[in-house]
Design an enzyme around this catalytic site. Structure first.
Site, PDB file in Angstrom:
ATOM      1  N   GLU A  60      -9.217  -4.698  -0.226  1.00 17.44           N
ATOM      2  CA  GLU A  60      -8.677  -6.376  -0.338  1.00 17.44           C
ATOM      3  C   GLU A  60      -9.726  -7.280  -0.786  1.00 17.44           C
ATOM      4  OE1 GLU A  60      -6.222  -7.092   3.255  1.00 17.44           O
ATOM      5  OE2 GLU A  60      -5.006  -5.567   2.851  1.00 17.44           O
ATOM      6  N   ASN A 105      -9.402   0.213  -2.186  1.00 13.62           N
ATOM      7  CA  ASN A 105      -8.180  -0.120  -1.728  1.00 13.62           C
ATOM      8  C   ASN A 105      -7.613  -1.453  -1.712  1.00 13.62           C
ATOM      9  OD1 ASN A 105      -5.958   1.567  -0.445  1.00 13.62           O
ATOM     10  ND2 ASN A 105      -6.429   0.307   1.423  1.00 13.62           N
ATOM     11  N   ASP A 150       5.447   1.897   2.441  1.00 13.99           N
ATOM     12  CA  ASP A 150       6.575   1.711   3.358  1.00 13.99           C
ATOM     13  C   ASP A 150       7.583   0.618   2.667  1.00 13.99           C
ATOM     14  OD1 ASP A 150       5.438  -0.828   3.779  1.00 13.99           O
ATOM     15  OD2 ASP A 150       4.820  -0.479   5.541  1.00 13.99           O
TER      16      ASP A 150
HETATM   17  C1  XIL Z   1      -2.324  -2.793  10.031  1.00 15.67           C
HETATM   18  C2  XIL Z   1      -1.543  -2.018  10.724  1.00 15.67           C
HETATM   19  O1  XIL Z   1      -0.601  -1.148  10.288  1.00 15.67           O
HETATM   20  C3  XIL Z   1      -1.437  -2.866  12.137  1.00 15.67           C
HETATM   21  O2  XIL Z   1      -1.294  -1.874  13.303  1.00 15.67           O
HETATM   22  C4  XIL Z   1      -2.395  -3.562  12.313  1.00 15.67           C
HETATM   23  O3  XIL Z   1      -1.930  -4.663  13.512  1.00 15.67           O
HETATM   24  C5  XIL Z   1      -2.799  -4.531  10.938  1.00 15.67           C
HETATM   25  O4  XIL Z   1      -3.150  -3.853  10.175  1.00 15.67           O
HETATM   26  N1  XIL Z   1      -3.219  -3.457   4.735  1.00 15.67           N
HETATM   27  C6  XIL Z   1      -3.989  -2.383   5.516  1.00 15.67           C
HETATM   28  C7  XIL Z   1      -3.965  -1.781   6.773  1.00 15.67           C
HETATM   29  O5  XIL Z   1      -5.326  -1.899   4.579  1.00 15.67           O
HETATM   30  O6  XIL Z   1      -5.061  -1.475   7.380  1.00 15.67           O
HETATM   31  C8  XIL Z   1      -2.955  -2.705   7.490  1.00 15.67           C
HETATM   32  O7  XIL Z   1      -2.603  -2.078   8.749  1.00 15.67           O
HETATM   33  C9  XIL Z   1      -1.796  -3.194   6.744  1.00 15.67           C
HETATM   34  C10 XIL Z   1      -2.303  -3.726   5.476  1.00 15.67           C
END
Ligand code: XIL
Length: 379
Positions: free
Chosen positions: A159, A200, A266
């Protein structure tokens, strides 16, 4: 009986449609898609520990690539300087070896879930470029080095860009400067020369963000750095994102000669409160509103079917681009473990993945099973 099961029963042995347990009589998504791309899943500590036998069977039977949902992030693995906690990460790697899974390390450099000390000097002021670079190098050497040859790939940087394609104003950029991404890739490659290295991000279907990542990959390639792939996170909703734009990004990244992964898939069935904030900015924490939480007791049949359609549509696209697509990873195993229950607002009941709260396969799961069976018959 699941409404899609009769379809399946015509082509597979009838055992595939049992509703009694999420057991090994289910057809394996990983096996079905093995010639096309890996099917991965993100795991939490309880799932890694095998707390629930039916969940453990799904993890072993349905998926052939694993990502730790949180346990390899900086705040978990090096919470204070030089003090590493590898307990869950070690168990994660051991599970992957037991189940012969492709292992993804997530993630070496991110602005979220990274402790403040990384960017601060002893007075709490911003640390110098030299100090932060040295910490990054030490962290990557320790983590990647420990799992050399056992974690097969790394989300090196997560990110780095804003929605408009400009560089995110992160503490990494502020302290190290714009070469921080190249340095992270350099350190990761030195620590494990065999590991595949990825960039990513979320919302990579957006043209501005796509262009920024294309430019980044090209600049790393021009410098002669190893970069193997671009991870498209994929935190979606029904009707989101636009398929043509997603396809354009898969094609654009593939044309660079790198692989593409859908790393965090998701599909929320809940209304997204503000479309402008769709994506995956984990700092978003909107106020809970009852009218935005309509499926506390389960989803009606039409919503379940819409979710199945959304998954089918995405996987049709993924199969079309299987030549460049290396992996599709579901972000969480079940609707009980999904982070979408708490994002973008805490306390909702979402239903965004392939297995329900009782570890049972949903219509969306059967849609993907059937899609691949029919795809193989036609090709
Ligand atoms: C999320 C997890 O699923 C949560 O449990 C946590 O609280 C926050 O992070 N982008 C990413 C992931 O790269 O690591 C994130 O995962 C969701 C968004």
């Amino acid at each position: 009986m699941n409404q899609l099961c009769p379809l399946l029963a015509t082509v597979l042995i009838a055992t595939g449609c049992t509703q009694s347990s999420a057991d090994s009589s289910l057809p394996s998504l990983a096996d079905l898609y093995t010639e096309s791309f890996k099917i991965g899943v993100a795991l939490n500590p309880g799932e890694i520990a095998g707390d629930e036998p039916t969940a453990a069977e799904l993890i072993a039977g349905q998926f052939n690539a694993y990502t730790a949902e949180n346990d390899m992030k900086w705040e978990r693995i090096e919470p204070t300087e030089g003090n590493f906690d590898f307990n869950v990460a070690d168990a994660f790697v051991a599970l992957g070896e037991k189940n012969d899974a492709f292992m993804v390390g997530h993630t070496l450099l991110w602005h979220s879930q990274t402790p403040d000390w990384v960017f601060e000097d002893e007075n709490g002021d911003p640390a110098s470029r030299e100090i932060v670079l040295a910490r990054l190098k030490h962290h990557i050497e320790a983590v990647v080095g420990r799992y050399q040859g056992r974690i097969h790939s790394w989300d090196v940087v997560n990110e780095a860009f804003n929605e408009d394609g400009t560089w995110r104003d992160s503490p990494w950029l502020r302290t190290i400067g714009p070469d921080y991404i190249a340095r992270a890739f350099e350190f990761a490659h030195a620590a494990d020369p065999e590991a595949a290295l990825y960039y990513n991000d979320y919302n990579l279907f957006k043209a501005d963000k796509r262009d920024a990542v294309v430019a980044l990959v090209q600049s790393l390639q021009t410098e002669g750095r190893r970069i193997d792939g671009v991870g498209i996170q994929g935190h979606y909703g029904i009707g989101y994102p636009p398929m043509e734009e997603l396809e354009a990004s898969i094609t654009a990244f593939g044309n660079l000669g790198v692989k593409v992964m859908i790393t965090e898939l998701d599909i929320s069935v809940l209304p997204f409160p503000s479309t402008a904030q769709q994506g995956a900015d984990i700092s978003l924490d909107l106020e809970l509103q009852a009218e935005l939480n309509p499926y506390i007791d389960g989803v009606p049949a039409d919503v379940s079917a819409a979710l199945a359609d959304a998954y089918r549509g995405l996987f049709e696209l993924f199969l079309k681009h299987a030549d460049v697509l290396d992996r599709v990873t579901l972000w969480n195993l079940t609707d009980a473990s999904t982070w979408r229950n708490n994002w973008p607002m805490r306390g909702r009941t979402d239903h965004p993945v392939l297995f329900d709260r009782q570890n049972q396969p949903k219509d969306a799961y059967w849609a993907l099973v059937n899609l691949k069976i029919y795809h193989d018959r036609e090709n």
